[in-house]
Design a protein around this motif. Structure first.
Motif, PDB file in Angstrom:
ATOM      1  N   GLU A  81     -53.700  18.433 -17.081  1.00 33.52           N
ATOM      2  CA  GLU A  81     -52.705  19.289 -17.626  1.00 33.52           C
ATOM      3  C   GLU A  81     -51.511  19.502 -17.159  1.00 33.52           C
ATOM      4  N   ILE A  82     -51.255  18.447 -16.037  1.00 31.85           N
ATOM      5  CA  ILE A  82     -50.088  18.632 -15.668  1.00 31.85           C
ATOM      6  C   ILE A  82     -48.670  17.898 -16.311  1.00 31.85           C
ATOM      7  N   TYR A  83     -47.680  19.193 -16.427  1.00 35.50           N
ATOM      8  CA  TYR A  83     -46.456  19.009 -17.525  1.00 35.50           C
ATOM      9  C   TYR A  83     -45.557  18.325 -17.457  1.00 35.50           C
ATOM     10  N   GLU A  84     -45.081  17.909 -15.433  1.00 37.70           N
ATOM     11  CA  GLU A  84     -44.109  17.198 -15.272  1.00 37.70           C
ATOM     12  C   GLU A  84     -43.850  17.245 -14.480  1.00 37.70           C
ATOM     13  N   VAL A  85     -44.027  15.836 -13.853  1.00 36.36           N
ATOM     14  CA  VAL A  85     -44.118  15.600 -12.258  1.00 36.36           C
ATOM     15  C   VAL A  85     -42.294  14.807 -11.893  1.00 36.36           C
ATOM     16  N   GLU A  86     -41.692  14.520 -10.790  1.00 40.65           N
ATOM     17  CA  GLU A  86     -40.851  13.626 -10.896  1.00 40.65           C
ATOM     18  C   GLU A  86     -40.503  13.540  -9.570  1.00 40.65           C
ATOM     19  N   ILE A  87     -40.820  12.387  -8.757  1.00 41.48           N
ATOM     20  CA  ILE A  87     -41.235  11.911  -7.122  1.00 41.48           C
ATOM     21  C   ILE A  87     -39.555  11.653  -6.963  1.00 41.48           C
ATOM     22  N   LYS A  88     -38.789  11.359  -5.763  1.00 38.06           N
ATOM     23  CA  LYS A  88     -37.307  10.796  -5.460  1.00 38.06           C
ATOM     24  C   LYS A  88     -37.699  10.142  -4.296  1.00 38.06           C
ATOM     25  N   LEU A  89     -38.070   8.879  -4.109  1.00 35.20           N
ATOM     26  CA  LEU A  89     -37.894   8.280  -2.725  1.00 35.20           C
ATOM     27  C   LEU A  89     -36.612   7.279  -2.636  1.00 35.20           C
ATOM     28  N   GLY A  90     -36.344   7.886  -1.379  1.00 32.46           N
ATOM     29  CA  GLY A  90     -34.617   7.303  -1.044  1.00 32.46           C
ATOM     30  C   GLY A  90     -33.721   7.128  -2.851  1.00 32.46           C
ATOM     31  N   ASN A  91     -34.013   5.489  -3.690  1.00 34.45           N
ATOM     32  CA  ASN A  91     -32.660   5.862  -4.446  1.00 34.45           C
ATOM     33  C   ASN A  91     -33.933   5.666  -5.100  1.00 34.45           C
ATOM     34  N   THR A  92     -34.778   5.127  -5.374  1.00 34.94           N
ATOM     35  CA  THR A  92     -35.864   5.010  -6.220  1.00 34.94           C
ATOM     36  C   THR A  92     -36.633   6.705  -7.315  1.00 34.94           C
ATOM     37  N   LYS A  93     -36.503   7.051  -8.106  1.00 37.42           N
ATOM     38  CA  LYS A  93     -36.335   7.928  -8.324  1.00 37.42           C
ATOM     39  C   LYS A  93     -37.655   8.372  -9.990  1.00 37.42           C
ATOM     40  N   VAL A  94     -38.836   8.370  -9.964  1.00 40.70           N
ATOM     41  CA  VAL A  94     -39.462   9.111 -11.113  1.00 40.70           C
ATOM     42  C   VAL A  94     -39.777   9.960 -11.430  1.00 40.70           C
ATOM     43  N   HIS A  95     -39.790   9.557 -13.033  1.00 42.49           N
ATOM     44  CA  HIS A  95     -39.400  11.758 -14.183  1.00 42.49           C
ATOM     45  C   HIS A  95     -41.055  11.460 -14.919  1.00 42.49           C
ATOM     46  N   ILE A  96     -41.903  11.821 -14.806  1.00 38.89           N
ATOM     47  CA  ILE A  96     -43.302  11.619 -16.122  1.00 38.89           C
ATOM     48  C   ILE A  96     -43.071  12.962 -16.574  1.00 38.89           C
ATOM     49  N   LYS A  97     -43.329  12.631 -18.306  1.00 37.19           N
ATOM     50  CA  LYS A  97     -43.748  14.028 -18.826  1.00 37.19           C
ATOM     51  C   LYS A  97     -44.754  14.011 -19.489  1.00 37.19           C
ATOM     52  N   ASN A  98     -45.370  14.834 -19.039  1.00 33.50           N
ATOM     53  CA  ASN A  98     -46.786  14.860 -20.097  1.00 33.50           C
ATOM     54  C   ASN A  98     -46.686  15.240 -21.664  1.00 33.50           C
ATOM     55  N   LYS A  99     -47.558  14.827 -22.436  1.00 32.24           N
ATOM     56  CA  LYS A  99     -46.796  15.335 -24.011  1.00 32.24           C
ATOM     57  C   LYS A  99     -47.519  16.178 -24.716  1.00 32.24           C
ATOM     58  N   VAL A 100     -48.631  16.578 -23.388  1.00 35.12           N
ATOM     59  CA  VAL A 100     -49.821  17.823 -24.182  1.00 35.12           C
ATOM     60  C   VAL A 100     -48.767  18.988 -23.430  1.00 35.12           C
ATOM     61  N   THR A 101     -48.100  20.109 -24.033  1.00 37.15           N
ATOM     62  CA  THR A 101     -47.885  21.268 -23.254  1.00 37.15           C
ATOM     63  C   THR A 101     -48.772  22.252 -24.454  1.00 37.15           C
ATOM     64  N   SER A 102     -48.229  23.653 -23.393  1.00 39.83           N
ATOM     65  CA  SER A 102     -48.799  24.456 -23.545  1.00 39.83           C
ATOM     66  C   SER A 102     -48.080  26.066 -22.740  1.00 39.83           C
ATOM     67  N   ALA A 103     -48.466  26.512 -23.473  1.00 43.01           N
ATOM     68  CA  ALA A 103     -48.276  27.916 -22.859  1.00 43.01           C
ATOM     69  C   ALA A 103     -48.240  28.064 -21.392  1.00 43.01           C
ATOM     70  N   GLN A 104     -49.307  28.043 -21.194  1.00 41.78           N
ATOM     71  CA  GLN A 104     -49.713  27.643 -19.534  1.00 41.78           C
ATOM     72  C   GLN A 104     -48.985  27.306 -18.595  1.00 41.78           C
ATOM     73  N   ASN A 105     -48.590  25.788 -19.522  1.00 35.96           N
ATOM     74  CA  ASN A 105     -47.379  25.380 -18.273  1.00 35.96           C
ATOM     75  C   ASN A 105     -46.447  25.710 -17.670  1.00 35.96           C
ATOM     76  N   ALA A 106     -46.292  25.915 -17.121  1.00 36.49           N
ATOM     77  CA  ALA A 106     -44.788  25.671 -16.579  1.00 36.49           C
ATOM     78  C   ALA A 106     -44.148  25.084 -15.273  1.00 36.49           C
ATOM     79  N   VAL A 107     -43.141  24.349 -16.084  1.00 31.92           N
ATOM     80  CA  VAL A 107     -42.345  23.468 -14.460  1.00 31.92           C
ATOM     81  C   VAL A 107     -41.686  23.989 -13.601  1.00 31.92           C
ATOM     82  N   LEU A 108     -41.712  23.226 -12.773  1.00 35.32           N
ATOM     83  CA  LEU A 108     -41.562  24.180 -11.757  1.00 35.32           C
ATOM     84  C   LEU A 108     -40.857  23.151 -10.795  1.00 35.32           C
ATOM     85  N   PRO A 109     -39.064  23.611 -10.065  1.00 38.62           N
ATOM     86  CA  PRO A 109     -38.329  22.280  -9.898  1.00 38.62           C
ATOM     87  C   PRO A 109     -38.784  21.339  -8.891  1.00 38.62           C
TER      88      PRO A 109
END
Length: 157
Positions: free
Chosen positions: A17-45
């Motif tokens: 049920e995770i909506y969004e994940v962003e990981i930065k390792l050095g120069n590598t940045k991975v940003h993943i958004k889940n297609k499923v959204t709901s009113a309960q999902n809140a995106v944190l920085p």
């Protein structure tokens, strides 16, 4: 972080049920958004992961709120929560019994479960003494950061 780790993380996020994940390792940045959204999902920085950290902790949503009647009756108990996202395992291997079950008495340092995160198996140990009252998660299920795993009665009678 190699391509295999990224694919594993994408599969985990898509099944949870995770909506969004962003990981930065050095120069590598991975940003993943889940297609499923709901009113309960809140995106944190997004959280920056330092190179020496053994496992990244991405931004995740909060677990669903429990009903008030359960909160008041369970307020005397201690909730043991997941320190990371990953896959929850009650047993060391499929053919062995679970580390703990409802009714077991535990002490600080008692191994409760294992959480697999990006091919790393992390032992989760008790920080309190007491008796296991409830197990919130099924074996081999995905868990989120701060998700309740166990309910412990610290009053040993």
């Amino acid at each position: 972080m190699d391509l295999k780790d990224i694919k594993t993380l994408i599969q985990f996020v898509s099944k949870s049920e995770i909506y969004e994940v962003e990981i930065k390792l050095g120069n590598t940045k991975v940003h993943i958004k889940n297609k499923v959204t709901s009113a309960q999902n809140a995106v944190l920085p997004p959280i920056q992961v330092l190179p020496n950290v053994s496992h990244p902790i991405p931004a995740v949503t909060e677990p669903p709120k429990e009903e008030k009647s359960e909160e008041t009756s369970e307020s005397r108990y201690v909730t043991i929560k997941s320190p990371m996202i990953g896959t929850f395992y009650r047993c060391p291997t499929p053919d062995k019994p679970p580390h703990v079950k409802v009714g077991d008495k535990i002490e600080p340092g008692t191994k409760l479960c294992v959480i697999e995160a990006m091919k790393l198996f992390n032992d989760i140990e008790a920080e309190v003494a007491g008796k296991i009252v409830k197990i919130f998660v099924e074996n081999a299920s995905p868990v989120e950061y701060n998700q309740p795993l166990f309910l412990v009665d610290p009053n040993l009678s």
